[in-house]
Structure formats: structure tokens, C-alpha cells
Design an enzyme around this catalytic site. Structure first.
Site, PDB file in Angstrom:
ATOM      1  CG  ASP A  21      76.863  93.133 -34.265  1.00  0.00           C
ATOM      2  OD1 ASP A  21      77.530  93.416 -35.278  1.00  0.00           O
ATOM      3  OD2 ASP A  21      77.066  93.636 -33.147  1.00  0.00           O
ATOM      4  CG  HIS A 165      71.333  93.236 -34.228  1.00  0.00           C
ATOM      5  ND1 HIS A 165      71.122  94.555 -33.906  1.00  0.00           N
ATOM      6  CD2 HIS A 165      72.270  92.774 -33.357  1.00  0.00           C
ATOM      7  CE1 HIS A 165      71.899  94.888 -32.870  1.00  0.00           C
ATOM      8  NE2 HIS A 165      72.607  93.824 -32.519  1.00  0.00           N
TER       9      HIS A 165
HETATM   10 ZN    ZN Z   1      75.339  90.584 -30.604  1.00  0.00          ZN
END
Ligand code: ZN
Length: 215
Positions: A21, A165
Site C-alpha cells: 500500500d 507498504h
Molecule cells: Zn495506506
């Protein structure tokens, strides 16, 4: 009678997805891509529209490497902090940003995974499936790769999605994504040792974890 090889081909492939993400990020997305290539893993990137507008070439590099791009948001804001009209606008802007790199996403993971009834309505309007994750590495905290591996490997299962991430998002407690990069080879090896292939979410035989809307 079917041969062993034919039976193996007929069975659905057990797979887990690595997902990232908050990117694309100039510094960290290339490092994640390099490591994924080394591990021969294709993954799913839930991207931020405003970052795609700033770095369209990075998004194209992700696609060229065989990975999948899906929708995270345009601006990284909790859906609970947006009116439905604001959420609609944010989503349209993000979809426009992804369209500039020829991506028409089918999956939508909301910032922090927080969804409201409005998220569900907007998702239906624009034809997106809200998805979550099944394994949170908590990489945003800056945890040591060995600790993340120890937590995650027991949870690897068919149809699962591992949350990581490739950028520093709001609220992150780390300065860089190097521990995420370091985690990837060991996590990929652990999945494969469990008989799991690594595939982007869209390509998984089993639907990704469904989203829960808070009551
Ligand atoms: Zn996020």
C-alpha cells in the site's frame, strides 16, 4: 485414468498474495521491485492517486514487471472523515490517475482498511470490490524483519493477502521501508515451503478477504 500430472493441473493452485500500500514511492518502490524480481514474486500494489500523478513512470515500471495495480485512494484520508460526496470525488480522481497509466482497477483497499456504508455504495457505483488483508506485517511500525517473519509465517494460508507498504504513509513510525525489503525473501520462502504459490490478488483462485464494515 488421469495421470498424476493431469490431476495436479486440474487442482486449483494454492496461493497467497504479497500486497503493498501507499506507493508509488521514488525511493522505495524500485527497491521493493528489485527484491520481488530476485524472489520471482508477482504482487499487488494498492496505489495512491496523487502519487501516481507525481510518478506515473514508477507505476508503469510496476506494471512492466508483471505486477498488478489496484486502488488505495487519491488522498490518504479515513473514509470516516469524508462525506459521501467527498469520497466519490476522491475515488473518481484516483481512478482518473490510474487511467493515465492504463489501469482500470477491480479491487479497492481503503486507507487503514477503514470502510463505511458510503464506501460500499461508492464501490458499487464504480464497480470496485472492497478488499482487506489476512496478515498484517505491521511493517509501518519499523518492526525487525525476523519479528515480522515470525508473526506472519504461521498465518500464511491459501487465499490470504499479506499487508506491507512500499512507501511511508501517514502515521508510519519508520523512516524507510528497508525492513519490508529485507522481509520479502524469507517470507516468500516460508510461503513456498508451505506449498503456496505467490500470485497477485486478482489472479488468485479464491477471492481475497472480504471487507467488514463497522456497524
Ligand atoms: Zn495506506
Amino acid at each position: 485414468m488421469a495421470t498424476t500430472e493431469e490431476r495436479a493441473q486440474a487442482q486449483p493452485r494454492c496461493a497467497v498474495s504479497f500486497t503493498f500500500d501507499d506507493g508509488p514511492d521514488e525511493r522505495w518502490t524500485p527497491r521493493v521491485l528489485e527484491q520481488l524480481a530476485r524472489c520471482e514474486v508477482t504482487a499487488t500494489f494498492f496505489m495512491v492517486g496523487e502519487r501516481v500523478r507525481a510518478h506515473p513512470d514508477l507505476a508503469r515500471t510496476v506494471l512492466a514487471a508483471g505486477h498488478e495495480i489496484q486502488l488505495h485512494c487519491d488522498r490518504h484520508i479515513r473514509h470516516t472523515a469524508l462525506t459521501e460526496a467527498e469520497l466519490q470525488l476522491d475515488t473518481e480522481m484516483a481512478l482518473d490517475a490510474l487511467a493515465t497509466v492504463d489501469v482500470r482497477p477491480q479491487l479497492w483497499r481503503a486507507p487503514w482498511g477503514i470502510c463505511t456504508d458510503a464506501s460500499v455504495r461508492v464501490a458499487t457505483q464504480v464497480g470496485l470490490q472492497l478488499v482487506s488483508w489476512s496478515i498484517d506485517t505491521h511493517d509501518w511500525r519499523g518492526d525487525h524483519p525476523q519479528h515480522m517473519l515470525a508473526d506472519a509465517q504461521g498465518q500464511l494460508a491459501d487465499g490470504g493477502a499479506v499487508l506491507m507498504h512500499d512507501a511511508i504513509g501517514p502515521g508510519a513510525r519508520r523512516a524507510g521501508c528497508q525492513n519490508t525489503v529485507a522481509l520479502l525473501p524469507a517470507l516468500a520462502a516460508a510461503a513456498r515451503a508451505d506449498g503456496l504459490a505467490l500470485a497477485p490478488m486478482q489472479h488468485q483462485a479464491i477471492s481475497p478477504a472480504a471487507i467488514e464494515v463497522p456497524a
